[in-house]
Design a protein around this motif. Structure first.
Motif, PDB file in Angstrom:
ATOM      1  N   ASN A   5     -54.072  12.952  98.335  1.00  0.00           N
ATOM      2  CA  ASN A   5     -54.443  13.397  96.987  1.00  0.00           C
ATOM      3  C   ASN A   5     -53.621  14.612  96.596  1.00  0.00           C
ATOM      4  O   ASN A   5     -53.053  14.686  95.500  1.00  0.00           O
ATOM      5  N   GLN A   6     -53.543  15.597  97.522  1.00  0.00           N
ATOM      6  CA  GLN A   6     -52.817  16.834  97.179  1.00  0.00           C
ATOM      7  C   GLN A   6     -51.340  16.542  96.958  1.00  0.00           C
ATOM      8  O   GLN A   6     -50.720  17.073  96.040  1.00  0.00           O
ATOM      9  N   MET A   7     -50.761  15.670  97.808  1.00  0.00           N
ATOM     10  CA  MET A   7     -49.336  15.324  97.645  1.00  0.00           C
ATOM     11  C   MET A   7     -49.074  14.700  96.276  1.00  0.00           C
ATOM     12  O   MET A   7     -48.015  14.864  95.688  1.00  0.00           O
ATOM     13  N   LEU A   8     -50.073  13.958  95.760  1.00  0.00           N
ATOM     14  CA  LEU A   8     -49.862  13.220  94.510  1.00  0.00           C
ATOM     15  C   LEU A   8     -50.550  13.899  93.317  1.00  0.00           C
ATOM     16  O   LEU A   8     -50.812  13.281  92.286  1.00  0.00           O
ATOM     17  N   GLY A   9     -50.840  15.185  93.479  1.00  0.00           N
ATOM     18  CA  GLY A   9     -51.293  15.977  92.332  1.00  0.00           C
ATOM     19  C   GLY A   9     -52.752  15.805  91.968  1.00  0.00           C
ATOM     20  O   GLY A   9     -53.137  16.071  90.821  1.00  0.00           O
ATOM     21  N   VAL A  10     -53.577  15.341  92.915  1.00  0.00           N
ATOM     22  CA  VAL A  10     -55.016  15.207  92.646  1.00  0.00           C
ATOM     23  C   VAL A  10     -55.756  16.287  93.421  1.00  0.00           C
ATOM     24  O   VAL A  10     -55.552  16.461  94.624  1.00  0.00           O
ATOM     25  N   ASP A  11     -56.611  17.008  92.710  1.00  0.00           N
ATOM     26  CA  ASP A  11     -57.312  18.147  93.293  1.00  0.00           C
ATOM     27  C   ASP A  11     -58.445  17.658  94.181  1.00  0.00           C
ATOM     28  O   ASP A  11     -59.515  17.291  93.701  1.00  0.00           O
ATOM     29  N   SER A  12     -58.228  17.627  95.482  1.00  0.00           N
ATOM     30  CA  SER A  12     -59.353  17.366  96.388  1.00  0.00           C
ATOM     31  C   SER A  12     -59.054  18.001  97.740  1.00  0.00           C
ATOM     32  O   SER A  12     -57.894  18.105  98.141  1.00  0.00           O
ATOM     33  N   SER A  13     -60.107  18.445  98.413  1.00  0.00           N
ATOM     34  CA  SER A  13     -59.923  19.152  99.684  1.00  0.00           C
ATOM     35  C   SER A  13     -61.180  18.980 100.533  1.00  0.00           C
ATOM     36  O   SER A  13     -62.242  18.596 100.024  1.00  0.00           O
ATOM     37  N   ILE A  14     -61.041  19.290 101.803  1.00  0.00           N
ATOM     38  CA  ILE A  14     -62.179  19.150 102.722  1.00  0.00           C
ATOM     39  C   ILE A  14     -62.992  20.446 102.743  1.00  0.00           C
ATOM     40  O   ILE A  14     -62.422  21.545 102.835  1.00  0.00           O
ATOM     41  N   ILE A  15     -64.304  20.307 102.646  1.00  0.00           N
ATOM     42  CA  ILE A  15     -65.171  21.484 102.781  1.00  0.00           C
ATOM     43  C   ILE A  15     -66.219  21.205 103.872  1.00  0.00           C
ATOM     44  O   ILE A  15     -66.501  20.044 104.190  1.00  0.00           O
ATOM     45  N   GLY A  16     -66.767  22.276 104.427  1.00  0.00           N
ATOM     46  CA  GLY A  16     -67.732  22.139 105.526  1.00  0.00           C
ATOM     47  C   GLY A  16     -69.174  22.206 105.046  1.00  0.00           C
ATOM     48  O   GLY A  16     -69.439  22.390 103.848  1.00  0.00           O
ATOM     49  N   PRO A  17     -70.124  22.077 105.989  1.00  0.00           N
ATOM     50  CA  PRO A  17     -71.553  21.995 105.625  1.00  0.00           C
ATOM     51  C   PRO A  17     -72.048  23.197 104.818  1.00  0.00           C
ATOM     52  O   PRO A  17     -72.847  23.016 103.886  1.00  0.00           O
ATOM     53  N   ASP A  18     -71.584  24.429 105.146  1.00  0.00           N
ATOM     54  CA  ASP A  18     -72.108  25.591 104.405  1.00  0.00           C
ATOM     55  C   ASP A  18     -71.739  25.501 102.923  1.00  0.00           C
ATOM     56  O   ASP A  18     -72.561  25.758 102.036  1.00  0.00           O
TER      57      ASP A  18
ATOM     58  N   THR B  65     -79.604  11.855 113.221  1.00  0.00           N
ATOM     59  CA  THR B  65     -78.484  10.907 113.234  1.00  0.00           C
ATOM     60  C   THR B  65     -77.671  11.121 111.961  1.00  0.00           C
ATOM     61  O   THR B  65     -78.217  11.525 110.926  1.00  0.00           O
ATOM     62  N   LEU B  66     -76.406  10.845 112.006  1.00  0.00           N
ATOM     63  CA  LEU B  66     -75.494  10.973 110.867  1.00  0.00           C
ATOM     64  C   LEU B  66     -75.623  12.324 110.152  1.00  0.00           C
ATOM     65  O   LEU B  66     -75.937  12.384 108.954  1.00  0.00           O
ATOM     66  N   PRO B  67     -75.395  13.432 110.888  1.00  0.00           N
ATOM     67  CA  PRO B  67     -75.391  14.739 110.217  1.00  0.00           C
ATOM     68  C   PRO B  67     -74.217  14.817 109.237  1.00  0.00           C
ATOM     69  O   PRO B  67     -73.203  14.161 109.431  1.00  0.00           O
ATOM     70  N   ILE B  68     -74.369  15.625 108.198  1.00  0.00           N
ATOM     71  CA  ILE B  68     -73.245  15.790 107.256  1.00  0.00           C
ATOM     72  C   ILE B  68     -72.270  16.796 107.870  1.00  0.00           C
ATOM     73  O   ILE B  68     -72.583  17.981 108.011  1.00  0.00           O
ATOM     74  N   MET B  69     -71.100  16.314 108.272  1.00  0.00           N
ATOM     75  CA  MET B  69     -70.133  17.164 108.980  1.00  0.00           C
ATOM     76  C   MET B  69     -69.122  17.804 108.021  1.00  0.00           C
ATOM     77  O   MET B  69     -68.604  18.880 108.277  1.00  0.00           O
ATOM     78  N   ALA B  70     -68.811  17.122 106.950  1.00  0.00           N
ATOM     79  CA  ALA B  70     -67.804  17.620 105.999  1.00  0.00           C
ATOM     80  C   ALA B  70     -67.871  16.775 104.738  1.00  0.00           C
ATOM     81  O   ALA B  70     -68.590  15.769 104.693  1.00  0.00           O
ATOM     82  N   ALA B  71     -67.136  17.199 103.724  1.00  0.00           N
ATOM     83  CA  ALA B  71     -67.056  16.394 102.495  1.00  0.00           C
ATOM     84  C   ALA B  71     -65.661  16.526 101.908  1.00  0.00           C
ATOM     85  O   ALA B  71     -64.985  17.545 102.077  1.00  0.00           O
ATOM     86  N   LEU B  72     -65.256  15.460 101.212  1.00  0.00           N
ATOM     87  CA  LEU B  72     -64.045  15.521 100.393  1.00  0.00           C
ATOM     88  C   LEU B  72     -64.519  15.998  99.018  1.00  0.00           C
ATOM     89  O   LEU B  72     -65.258  15.286  98.327  1.00  0.00           O
ATOM     90  N   TYR B  73     -64.121  17.200  98.631  1.00  0.00           N
ATOM     91  CA  TYR B  73     -64.575  17.765  97.357  1.00  0.00           C
ATOM     92  C   TYR B  73     -63.487  17.537  96.307  1.00  0.00           C
ATOM     93  O   TYR B  73     -62.332  17.921  96.493  1.00  0.00           O
ATOM     94  N   HIS B  74     -63.895  16.906  95.206  1.00  0.00           N
ATOM     95  CA  HIS B  74     -62.936  16.473  94.172  1.00  0.00           C
ATOM     96  C   HIS B  74     -63.435  17.014  92.820  1.00  0.00           C
ATOM     97  O   HIS B  74     -64.160  16.320  92.094  1.00  0.00           O
ATOM     98  N   PRO B  75     -63.094  18.280  92.499  1.00  0.00           N
ATOM     99  CA  PRO B  75     -63.674  18.921  91.304  1.00  0.00           C
ATOM    100  C   PRO B  75     -63.458  18.183  89.988  1.00  0.00           C
ATOM    101  O   PRO B  75     -64.358  18.200  89.132  1.00  0.00           O
ATOM    102  N   PRO B  76     -62.327  17.509  89.718  1.00  0.00           N
ATOM    103  CA  PRO B  76     -62.178  16.898  88.379  1.00  0.00           C
ATOM    104  C   PRO B  76     -62.969  15.616  88.166  1.00  0.00           C
ATOM    105  O   PRO B  76     -62.966  15.079  87.053  1.00  0.00           O
ATOM    106  N   ALA B  77     -63.628  15.104  89.199  1.00  0.00           N
ATOM    107  CA  ALA B  77     -64.408  13.870  89.018  1.00  0.00           C
ATOM    108  C   ALA B  77     -65.546  14.119  88.033  1.00  0.00           C
ATOM    109  O   ALA B  77     -65.946  15.265  87.811  1.00  0.00           O
ATOM    110  N   GLY B  78     -66.075  13.050  87.475  1.00  0.00           N
ATOM    111  CA  GLY B  78     -67.174  13.245  86.531  1.00  0.00           C
ATOM    112  C   GLY B  78     -67.876  11.960  86.182  1.00  0.00           C
ATOM    113  O   GLY B  78     -67.760  10.945  86.883  1.00  0.00           O
ATOM    114  N   THR B  79     -68.622  12.022  85.102  1.00  0.00           N
ATOM    115  CA  THR B  79     -69.307  10.837  84.573  1.00  0.00           C
ATOM    116  C   THR B  79     -69.145  10.850  83.053  1.00  0.00           C
ATOM    117  O   THR B  79     -68.774  11.872  82.458  1.00  0.00           O
ATOM    118  N   ILE B  80     -69.453   9.729  82.447  1.00  0.00           N
ATOM    119  CA  ILE B  80     -69.290   9.605  81.000  1.00  0.00           C
ATOM    120  C   ILE B  80     -70.326   8.607  80.507  1.00  0.00           C
ATOM    121  O   ILE B  80     -70.905   7.874  81.314  1.00  0.00           O
TER     122      ILE B  80
END
Ligand SMILES: Cc1cc2nc3c(=O)[nH]c(=O)nc-3n(C[C@H](O)[C@H](O)[C@H](O)COP(=O)(O)OP(=O)(O)OC[C@H]3O[C@@H](n4cnc5c(N)ncnc54)[C@H](O)[C@@H]3O)c2cc1C
Length: 405
Positions: free
Chosen positions: A124-137, A153-168
């Protein structure tokens, strides 16, 4: 100042002609966006035909999540350009589409899921899309109501955070494209089913309808879940399988999440609308079907899975549940362009569970294709011929089976 046009006609009923330069089958987001962008390119002799009311297909049943954080070099730029068009669409169409760029978290609960999210972040970053990995805190900061599942089971370990996403507002997008196309000169004909094609050898010269034949210079099918039935009318089998997809919405609650959340491991995605309702969805029904029936089984599954992520929803009532059809392609990427050996006919399909967000760029690209006869760079990898050459796009990793929107 944005106008609502509540008293104005959205589009004008006009008599069906016996010939048009372009006939578009299907008045969903793709058919209507293509009509709109064609009028912008100077083609105005257009009829958009739909067998039902405008938006009756998947477009007005979509959960309308918009994002660009895909995984392939072909998919990321395509969805990035669509999101850019969505950012100014309310202004362009002069219609309040209730676009809310709230951001999105794709959650990872296992080492392999987090690895996949890291790969996506890099691409995403290479192709100009704003997203990055963030941790549980940071996840907890962004979504205080979330259960991080620490020690479960299945603890949340990380997330791909993509600020420009949305809904319409999905149906408003359909109406506004319809209105824009109509104002540009296109005709919109609901309740006009295409039942066959007019042909001169390998060339499609028009469509057959219950009210008679309609001749056309070019015919475009934008029929999503029904694409295989249209191809079958031309004697062609395409690699698309139609599956139902269900979603549901709760009663309105005071605002408590302002991100879309998706978890492939928990088989669920969720967000809160501006009206306060919580929209909950998951994966497609596991069997191919054209049924629009919602099932208790899927509602129970979605409820169980969303509670694993947001236990605060346990007393909340579900208000509505619904189903639409999804045209699933083998590599989870669209199929855009001609069908082998057929002239005068194009298809925009393979939109599966992810095609609403592609409406603007899909329509713009197909309009350019029809006008110039040249495949725009952004869609050159999405031709049907890739299933013959083996150059598949393989977008599945960014559309994991359970949370594919
Ligand atoms: C529950 C659900 C949730 C979804 N959530 C998302 C999401 O969050 N984000 C996202 O990007 N995508 C989502 N999708 C997928 C998205 O909705 C579709 O990919 C997209 O709307 C397809 O648009 P379309 O214009 O190609 O087709 P459609 O909107 O399905 O329109 C096709 C039209 O063709 C017409 N038609 C069919 N056959 C004929 C015929 N023979 N003659 C005339 N007309 C015909 C139909 O009546 C229909 O109106 C979701 C889908 C569903 C069902």
């Amino acid at each position: 100042m944005m106008q609502l046009f509540r008293k104005d006609r959205m589009w004008t009923p006009r008599p069906l002609k016996s010939r048009y330069d372009v006939v578009i089958i299907g008045a969903g987001v793709h058919g209507l966006a293509t009509a709109y962008y064609l009028t912008k390119l100077g083609i105005t002799d257009i009829a958009v035909l739909d067998k039902s009311y405008i938006g009756a297909g998947a477009s007005a049943r979509s959960t309308a999540i918009l994002r660009a954080n895909y995984i392939t070099a072909e998919g990321i730029p395509f969805f990035r350009e669509s999101l850019k068009l969505y950012e100014t669409l309310s202004q362009d169409l002069d219609f309040n589409l209730m676009f809310d760029q709230m951001g999105r978290l794709d959650l990872g609960h296992t080492d392999s899921a987090v690895y996949g999210l890291r790969v996506r972040a890099e691409f995403n970053q290479m192709l100009g899309v704003d997203s990055s990995i963030i941790g549980p805190d940071e996840i907890k900061d962004l979504v205080p109501a979330i259960n991080l599942r620490t020690g479960q089971t299945l603890p949340i370990m990380a997330a791909l955070y993509h600020p420009p996403a949305g809904t319409i507002r999905h149906d408003a997008v359909v109406w506004a494209y319809g209105r824009g196309a109509d104002h540009g000169g296109a005709q919109i004909h609901p309740f006009t089913e295409v039942t066959g094609f007019l042909r001169d050898g390998n060339r499609v010269t028009g469509v057959q309808t219950p009210v008679g034949p309609i001749h056309a210079g070019t015919v475009l099918s934008a029929t999503a879940g029904w694409s295989s039935t249209i191809a079958a009318m031309l004697g062609i089998k395409i690699p698309i399988v139609t599956h139902p997809l269900q979603a549901m919405v709760t009663e309105p609650l005071k605002p408590f999440i302002d991100k879309t959340l998706s978890s492939a491991n928990l088989h669920v995605y969720v967000y809160q609308t501006d009206r306060g309702e919580v929209v909950i969805g998951g994966g497609v029904d596991p069997y191919p079907s054209y049924s629009h029936r919602s099932t208790l089984h899927q509602m129970q599954d979605l409820a169980a899975h969303v509670l694993e992520m947001l236990p605060c929803l346990r007393e909340v009532k579900v208000m509505r549940q619904w189903t639409g059809l999804c045209d699933m392609s083998p590599d989870y990427a669209p199929i855009m362009g001609p069908l082998d050996g057929i002239e005068g006919f194009y298809m925009t399909a393979g939109w599966g569970t992810w095609g609403f967000k592609a409406g603007p760029i899909g329509g713009k690209s197909m309009a350019e294709f029809i006008v110039t006869g040249k495949t725009p760079d952004l869609i050159k990898h999405f031709g049907l011929d890739r299933f013959r050459t083996g150059r598949l796009v393989n977008e599945r990793a960014a559309a994991p089976a359970a949370a594919i929107h």
